[in-house]
Design an enzyme around this catalytic site. Sequence first.
Site, mmCIF file in Angstrom:
data_model
loop_
_atom_site.group_PDB
_atom_site.id
_atom_site.type_symbol
_atom_site.label_atom_id
_atom_site.label_comp_id
_atom_site.label_asym_id
_atom_site.label_seq_id
_atom_site.Cartn_x
_atom_site.Cartn_y
_atom_site.Cartn_z
ATOM 1 N N GLU A 145 0.047 -0.864 5.652
ATOM 2 C CA GLU A 145 1.163 -0.357 6.458
ATOM 3 C C GLU A 145 1.003 1.128 6.747
ATOM 4 O O GLU A 145 1.354 1.604 7.825
ATOM 5 C CB GLU A 145 2.500 -0.609 5.745
ATOM 6 N N ASP A 149 0.828 -1.206 0.000
ATOM 7 C CA ASP A 149 0.000 0.000 0.000
ATOM 8 C C ASP A 149 0.865 1.261 0.000
ATOM 9 O O ASP A 149 2.056 1.229 0.336
ATOM 10 C CB ASP A 149 -0.963 0.015 1.191
HETATM 11 ZN ZN LIG Z 1 6.726 2.608 3.945
#
Ligand SMILES: [Zn+2]
Length: 380
Positions: free
Chosen positions: A122, A68
Site C-alpha cells: 500500500e 506493509d
Molecule cells: Zn496506511
Amino acid sequence: MQSPTEQIQLLRRMLELYSPSGQEHEIASFLVEEMRRLGLRSRIDEVGNALGEYGSSGPSFLLCGHMDTVPGELPLRLEGNRLYGRGAVDAKPALAAMICASDILISQGFPGRLLVVGAVDEESQGRGVKNLAERRLQSDYAIFGEPSGVENITIGYKGSLHIRLSAKTKTGHSATSWLFRNAIEEAFDLWKEFQKIHFPEERQESKFYAITATLIEIHGGGSSSTVPSLCDLHVDFRLPPAVPPQRMLSEVAKTVESYRVTRSDVDVDVQVEDQCEPYEADRDSFLARGLSWGVREVRRKPATLTRKTGTGDMNLLGAALKIPMVTYGAGDSKLDHTVDESVDIDEYLDSIKILQKGLVRTLELHSRAQNTASRPPQPA
Ligand SMILES: [Zn+2]
C-alpha cells in the site's frame, strides 16, 4: 473468542514483524495462520495478500487493511497506555481490529460473509489492492483500515493530478539576455497561470472541496553565461470530488493553449506523471450509519464523518467496486510515517467493538430494507 489480552497480543506480534513494502511475507504467513485459528478460511493470494473468508450466504463485507509500512524500523515499546512501533498507527491497529472483530462476529454466528484482506504494497505501488480490483472482487460493503481516530469515520478522499511541464526556448549568451526567452521564467509564468485554475463547484472555505496546487520540483538552466533554454517543472494538484483529473487536465491544456498564442517561440509540453480519482462516499449508506451507530454505542458520543485531503485505497477501489465504503481505524493519522507512530490501547480495543457492532447494525439495516422491498403489497 479472543480475550482483550489476546487482542493486544495480536497487535504486538504484528508490530514485532517488521514489514516495509516488499517484505510482507513473514507477517502474511503469520496472519494466515492466525485467521485460520480464529475460524476463517485463509490463504495467501498470487500477489502476497493475506486473505481470510467466513460465511457463504448473506451480505458480504470486505475488510481491507494493509500489512506493509514505510521503511524505518522502530523498537516496539509500551509507554503508559500507548504502544509505539513502526506501523503502530499506519495501519496495523486497523488491520488487527478487523481480524479481532471478525473473530467476535464468527463466535456470534454472524449471518453474513466476511472477507478480511491484509494487503501488500500500500505504501508503494498499491499492488495488493489493485489485484483485488482486477479480480473484480464482489462485495456489498467495504471498510478500509487506516487511522481515522476511534470516533471518526473517513468518507472522502481528494483526487490528485501530477503533471510535468517542460518549456524549451532557443537562447544564447546571458550578456545579451534581452534577445532571448528564459525557459525557467516561462515555465514559472505558466505555473502562476495554473494556480489561477478554479471551478464554480469549489468551496474555497473548505480544503476538501477546493483545488490546491503545489510546485514540487523544478529543474532548469545550469550552464554559465547562457540564458536557460530548458526547464522541467512538476505540479501536484489535489482535487475535490467535482474536479476529476481529466477535467483538471483539460483546463491545464486550455491554459497552455492560450499561452502558446502569445509565445509561439516557446516549446511547451505537458505530461501526466500520475493521477487519482477523487472519492466521496454516501454519508447515508447503511454502512456509514451502521458504523456511526457502533461509535455511539461504544464511545457514548456521535461519530464524526471526515473527509481527507490525501488519497487512500477508496480512491482506487471506489470506481471499480461501486459499493458503499468507509475508512476506519484507531489512531491519529498525523503520526503516519513518523518516528512517533503509536496507538492508545483502549482506543484500539474500542475500535474492535465498534467494527463488530457496526457490522451487525449494517447487516440489520440491509436485511430490513430487503424485507421491505420483497414484501408483497398489502391489501388496501
Ligand atoms: Zn496506511
